[in-house]
Design a protein around this motif. Structure first.
Motif, short mmCIF file in Angstrom:
data_model
loop_
_atom_site.label_atom_id
_atom_site.label_comp_id
_atom_site.label_asym_id
_atom_site.label_seq_id
_atom_site.Cartn_x
_atom_site.Cartn_y
_atom_site.Cartn_z
N PHE A 1 0.84 -1.20 0.00
CA PHE A 1 0.00 0.00 0.00
C PHE A 1 0.87 1.25 0.00
O PHE A 1 0.64 2.19 -0.77
CB PHE A 1 -0.92 -0.01 1.22
CG PHE A 1 -1.70 1.26 1.40
CD1 PHE A 1 -2.66 1.65 0.47
CD2 PHE A 1 -1.48 2.09 2.49
CE1 PHE A 1 -3.37 2.82 0.62
CE2 PHE A 1 -2.19 3.27 2.65
CZ PHE A 1 -3.14 3.63 1.71
N VAL A 2 1.89 1.27 0.84
CA VAL A 2 2.77 2.44 0.91
C VAL A 2 3.47 2.65 -0.43
O VAL A 2 3.54 3.78 -0.94
CB VAL A 2 3.80 2.28 2.04
CG1 VAL A 2 4.81 3.43 2.01
CG2 VAL A 2 3.10 2.23 3.40
N ASP A 3 3.99 1.59 -1.00
CA ASP A 3 4.67 1.71 -2.29
C ASP A 3 3.73 2.23 -3.37
O ASP A 3 4.12 3.02 -4.23
CB ASP A 3 5.24 0.35 -2.72
CG ASP A 3 6.44 -0.07 -1.90
OD1 ASP A 3 7.05 0.80 -1.26
OD2 ASP A 3 6.75 -1.29 -1.88
N ALA A 4 2.47 1.76 -3.34
CA ALA A 4 1.50 2.19 -4.35
C ALA A 4 1.20 3.68 -4.21
O ALA A 4 1.05 4.39 -5.21
CB ALA A 4 0.22 1.37 -4.22
N VAL A 5 1.10 4.16 -2.98
CA VAL A 5 0.87 5.59 -2.76
C VAL A 5 2.04 6.41 -3.31
O VAL A 5 1.84 7.39 -4.04
CB VAL A 5 0.69 5.89 -1.26
CG1 VAL A 5 0.76 7.39 -0.99
CG2 VAL A 5 -0.65 5.34 -0.76
N ILE A 6 3.24 5.99 -2.99
CA ILE A 6 4.42 6.74 -3.44
C ILE A 6 4.54 6.70 -4.96
O ILE A 6 4.86 7.72 -5.59
CB ILE A 6 5.70 6.17 -2.78
CG1 ILE A 6 5.59 6.24 -1.25
CG2 ILE A 6 6.92 6.93 -3.27
CD1 ILE A 6 5.22 7.61 -0.71
N ARG A 7 4.28 5.55 -5.55
CA ARG A 7 4.37 5.44 -7.01
C ARG A 7 3.36 6.35 -7.68
O ARG A 7 3.66 7.02 -8.67
CB ARG A 7 4.14 3.99 -7.43
CG ARG A 7 4.15 3.78 -8.93
CD ARG A 7 4.10 2.30 -9.30
NE ARG A 7 3.13 1.55 -8.53
CZ ARG A 7 1.82 1.61 -8.73
NH1 ARG A 7 1.34 2.41 -9.66
NH2 ARG A 7 1.00 0.89 -8.01
#
Length: 217
Positions: free
Chosen positions: A91-97
């Protein structure tokens, strides 16, 4: 049924031309509304950018509100509407991407910011769109935080619903600051800092892929 030479019947040429004309109008309106807002941008402004009369424009979009909805749909197609592109993302990676992607389409962010602010005014035709969108964002993020809590990765005392609403508010606010001073604001970095306050490090194998719902921006 085909024509004599085997080509399909029908007015494909005029249809294609009409479709292209609609796209040209939406793209022009996209720029007008981003620069002047829905209230300040007129149909005549859009018609002038396309090089046609307002009467001709109304043939494709009978009302200004219909044109606005087409512009918002265009905005969603450009941003991908935030649907996760990689199921292996946390989830965190998806937000940053998604935040990094947003930095590559400043016109999209500008349009969103202007129209979203305007939508709180009386009788704005985009109000329903943005109201529903915020509700959807909060639900999506709340599910993601709840899933992280189930994995033991959400810090104690963090309420998923409030965290979701705060993430939406932070993201919109950071985007506005970034539009005003892109060289001074690290949008993705600010979001990562916030999320790292809430989410414990990934200490379980496979936990990064456990959250299926990504950010919807």
């Amino acid at each position: 049924m085909g024509t004599k030479d085997g080509a399909p019947a029908g007015k494909r040429g005029p249809y294609a031309k009409s479709k292209q004309r609609r796209e040209d109008i939406v793209n022009a309106a996209y720029g007008v509304f981003a620069a002047r807002g829905y209230r300040g941008g007129s149909l005549q402004d859009v018609a002038d950018k396309v090089g046609m009369s307002q009467t001709s424009l109304l043939h494709y979009f009978p009302s200004k509100s219909e044109l606005l909805l087409a512009v918002l749909e265009r905005r969603d197609s450009v941003s991908g509407d935030g649907r996760p592109r990689d199921p292996e993302d946390s989830f965190v990676d998806a937000v940053i991407r998604q935040a990094r992607f947003n930095e590559t389409v400043p016109g999209v962010i500008e349009l969103y910011t202007v129209l979203c602010a305007e939508s709180i005014t009386d009788n704005h035709p985009g109000r329903g769109y943005f109201t529903e969108r915020y509700e959807r964002l909060r639900r999506s993020y709340s599910r993601a935080f709840t899933a992280l809590a189930g994995e033991g990765r959400l810090r104690p005392g963090v309420d998923p619903e409030r965290a979701a609403a705060s993430l939406v508010a932070l993201w919109d606010g950071i985007q506005t600051q970034w539009l005003l001073a892109p060289e001074s604001i690290d949008m993705a970095g600010c979001l990562r800092d916030y999320l790292e306050l809430l989410v414990l490090p990934d200490h379980l194998a496979g936990a990064a892929g456990a959250v299926s719902s990504g950010p919807s921006r």
